[in-house]
Design a protein around this motif. Sequence first.
Motif, PDB file in Angstrom:
ATOM      1  N   LEU A  13       0.862  -1.193   0.000  1.00  0.00           N
ATOM      2  CA  LEU A  13       0.000   0.000   0.000  1.00  0.00           C
ATOM      3  C   LEU A  13       0.891   1.233   0.000  1.00  0.00           C
ATOM      4  CD1 LEU A  13      -2.567  -1.101   2.740  1.00  0.00           C
ATOM      5  CD2 LEU A  13      -3.165  -0.502   0.387  1.00  0.00           C
ATOM      6  N   PRO A  14       0.384   2.363  -0.479  1.00  0.00           N
ATOM      7  CA  PRO A  14       1.195   3.591  -0.421  1.00  0.00           C
ATOM      8  C   PRO A  14       1.529   3.930   1.036  1.00  0.00           C
ATOM      9  CG  PRO A  14      -0.754   3.916  -1.807  1.00  0.00           C
ATOM     10  CD  PRO A  14      -0.935   2.605  -1.114  1.00  0.00           C
ATOM     11  N   THR A  15       2.791   4.328   1.285  1.00  0.00           N
ATOM     12  CA  THR A  15       3.191   4.651   2.661  1.00  0.00           C
ATOM     13  C   THR A  15       2.322   5.776   3.232  1.00  0.00           C
ATOM     14  OG1 THR A  15       4.933   5.942   1.627  1.00  0.00           O
ATOM     15  CG2 THR A  15       5.614   3.913   2.694  1.00  0.00           C
ATOM     16  N   ILE A  18      -0.801   4.201   4.670  1.00  0.00           N
ATOM     17  CA  ILE A  18      -0.545   3.535   5.955  1.00  0.00           C
ATOM     18  C   ILE A  18      -0.443   4.584   7.080  1.00  0.00           C
ATOM     19  CG2 ILE A  18       1.150   2.160   7.265  1.00  0.00           C
ATOM     20  CD1 ILE A  18      -0.227   0.412   5.278  1.00  0.00           C
ATOM     21  N   LYS A  19       0.248   5.677   6.764  1.00  0.00           N
ATOM     22  CA  LYS A  19       0.434   6.740   7.751  1.00  0.00           C
ATOM     23  C   LYS A  19      -0.916   7.343   8.140  1.00  0.00           C
ATOM     24  CE  LYS A  19       3.236  10.908   8.250  1.00  0.00           C
ATOM     25  NZ  LYS A  19       2.581  12.058   7.589  1.00  0.00           N
ATOM     26  N   GLU A  23      -2.879   7.486  11.758  1.00  0.00           N
ATOM     27  CA  GLU A  23      -3.359   8.735  12.378  1.00  0.00           C
ATOM     28  C   GLU A  23      -4.858   8.678  12.695  1.00  0.00           C
ATOM     29  OE1 GLU A  23      -0.222  11.567   9.939  1.00  0.00           O
ATOM     30  OE2 GLU A  23      -2.377  11.732   9.508  1.00  0.00           O
ATOM     31  N   ASP A  24      -5.608   8.139  11.732  1.00  0.00           N
ATOM     32  CA  ASP A  24      -7.074   8.101  11.876  1.00  0.00           C
ATOM     33  C   ASP A  24      -7.542   7.079  12.907  1.00  0.00           C
ATOM     34  OD1 ASP A  24      -7.523   9.966   9.924  1.00  0.00           O
ATOM     35  OD2 ASP A  24      -8.158   8.544   8.372  1.00  0.00           O
ATOM     36  N   TYR A 243     -13.118   1.972   3.616  1.00  0.00           N
ATOM     37  CA  TYR A 243     -12.388   3.162   4.084  1.00  0.00           C
ATOM     38  C   TYR A 243     -10.964   3.192   3.495  1.00  0.00           C
ATOM     39  CZ  TYR A 243      -9.047   5.145   7.479  1.00  0.00           C
ATOM     40  OH  TYR A 243      -7.991   5.769   8.062  1.00  0.00           O
ATOM     41  N   VAL A 244     -10.265   2.046   3.532  1.00  0.00           N
ATOM     42  CA  VAL A 244      -8.899   1.998   2.987  1.00  0.00           C
ATOM     43  C   VAL A 244      -8.925   2.249   1.471  1.00  0.00           C
ATOM     44  CG1 VAL A 244      -6.812   0.600   2.643  1.00  0.00           C
ATOM     45  CG2 VAL A 244      -8.057   0.446   4.806  1.00  0.00           C
ATOM     46  N   ALA A 245      -9.880   1.633   0.780  1.00  0.00           N
ATOM     47  CA  ALA A 245      -9.991   1.865  -0.668  1.00  0.00           C
ATOM     48  C   ALA A 245     -10.193   3.359  -0.940  1.00  0.00           C
ATOM     49  CB  ALA A 245     -11.134   1.046  -1.250  1.00  0.00           C
ATOM     50  N   GLY A 246     -11.003   3.992  -0.115  1.00  0.00           N
ATOM     51  CA  GLY A 246     -11.237   5.433  -0.266  1.00  0.00           C
ATOM     52  C   GLY A 246      -9.937   6.221  -0.164  1.00  0.00           C
ATOM     53  N   LEU A 247      -9.084   5.836   0.787  1.00  0.00           N
ATOM     54  CA  LEU A 247      -7.793   6.528   0.940  1.00  0.00           C
ATOM     55  C   LEU A 247      -6.894   6.286  -0.277  1.00  0.00           C
ATOM     56  CD1 LEU A 247      -6.822   5.867   4.699  1.00  0.00           C
ATOM     57  CD2 LEU A 247      -7.986   7.867   3.734  1.00  0.00           C
ATOM     58  N   VAL A 248      -6.914   5.050  -0.778  1.00  0.00           N
ATOM     59  CA  VAL A 248      -6.074   4.735  -1.947  1.00  0.00           C
ATOM     60  C   VAL A 248      -6.568   5.520  -3.173  1.00  0.00           C
ATOM     61  CG1 VAL A 248      -5.299   2.923  -3.540  1.00  0.00           C
ATOM     62  CG2 VAL A 248      -5.398   2.453  -1.084  1.00  0.00           C
ATOM     63  N   LEU A 249      -7.873   5.594  -3.343  1.00  0.00           N
ATOM     64  CA  LEU A 249      -8.423   6.326  -4.493  1.00  0.00           C
ATOM     65  C   LEU A 249      -8.043   7.803  -4.426  1.00  0.00           C
ATOM     66  CD1 LEU A 249     -11.944   4.628  -4.565  1.00  0.00           C
ATOM     67  CD2 LEU A 249     -10.094   4.290  -6.223  1.00  0.00           C
TER      68      LEU A 249
END
Length: 361
Positions: A13-15, A18-19, A23-24, A243-249
Amino acid sequence: MVVYNFSAGPAVLPTEVIKRIKEDLPSFDNSGMSVMEISHRSNLFDEVIDQAQQDLKELLQVPDDYHVLFFQGGCTLQFTAAPLNLATEHKKIALLDSGHWADRARDEASRLGIEVDVIDSTKNLHYTQLPALKDLPQDTYDYLHITTNNTIEGTAYNRLPKTGNTPLVADLSSNFLAQDYDFSKFDLMMVGAQKNVGIAGLTIVVVKDDLIGKAKNLPSMIDYELFAKKNSMFNTPPVFAIYVAGLVLKWVKEQGGVKEMDRRNRKKSDLLYDFLDDSKLFTAPVMKQDRSLTNVPFVTGKPELDQELIQQASEVGLLNIKGHRSVGGMRASLYNAMPYIGVEKLVDFLNKFEKDYWGKH
Ligand SMILES: *Cc1c(COP(=O)(O)O)cnc(C)c1O
């Protein structure tokens, strides 16, 4: 030690993502609760799912008559869901046999009693090139199934087959948002999230509205019409994975979108393929015009040497370059989140390994 993870999936995953998760995690959006603990019926989550769908449509640049649906059960369940939802008229589908995942799709459709015509197969060439689509008979099939990127064999369609009025259904699990296509050419896209869009547990289906609602009384959990109506929340969806997919998008958008990902992935894979093609020890078995941007298989031709290489690579932080058990050798997966420097490190390592080898032989 800095490590580079070349796993085919679940994958890097993009660092930054992950960061952000870190935080969230204790308190999502100042709610005092983690995203793992909030209700999928809350406004907090509504925003997450709506934003993810909107960002995905924006990235794909598909017209408004597409629905973004979120399922569980992996892409594998879509090998059952797609024929049940779509193969209602002819009860017959066409398929291009490009490798393991295409064959799995064929098998699952067959189990339903749906006729599957394998239009072409490159099995006798060990799938080192793609099957071709010559004139597809019209008004014969409910759809054509293709695998845009063959994760195990390392091939990818650079041009999409022309299907006339037959809908094109594609498994894009391993090059989704990593290789640029005219996405409006697909009538249905199925994608396991754990390669390029996040983590296991989420499967994305992007489907044209006119293919929704053709079948009635399907099992609820694979019913496209029901999931479209319920905004993918017929039951509890995989909240964390969405939620993770949302961050990647969001990350892909910030990087410049699919075209920029495609450009970077070409640069990364060119670096590796150019090295392999010049090498006297390694070979990349896939025909040049069909090579994948995201999964690069290569071999020395000597299984014990491959073994030794994989071991030595892992000792210097170049992880998971072992090829799939069905093809052996090595495979480097260069998904969106793999930085260019990771590929540079891999090529430097392979170069050194080769020099050492010729020093001794
Ligand atoms: C990984 C993969 C699948 C299987 O996905 P699951 O989510 O594990 O069911 C299907 N097709 C392709 C092309 C894949 O790479």
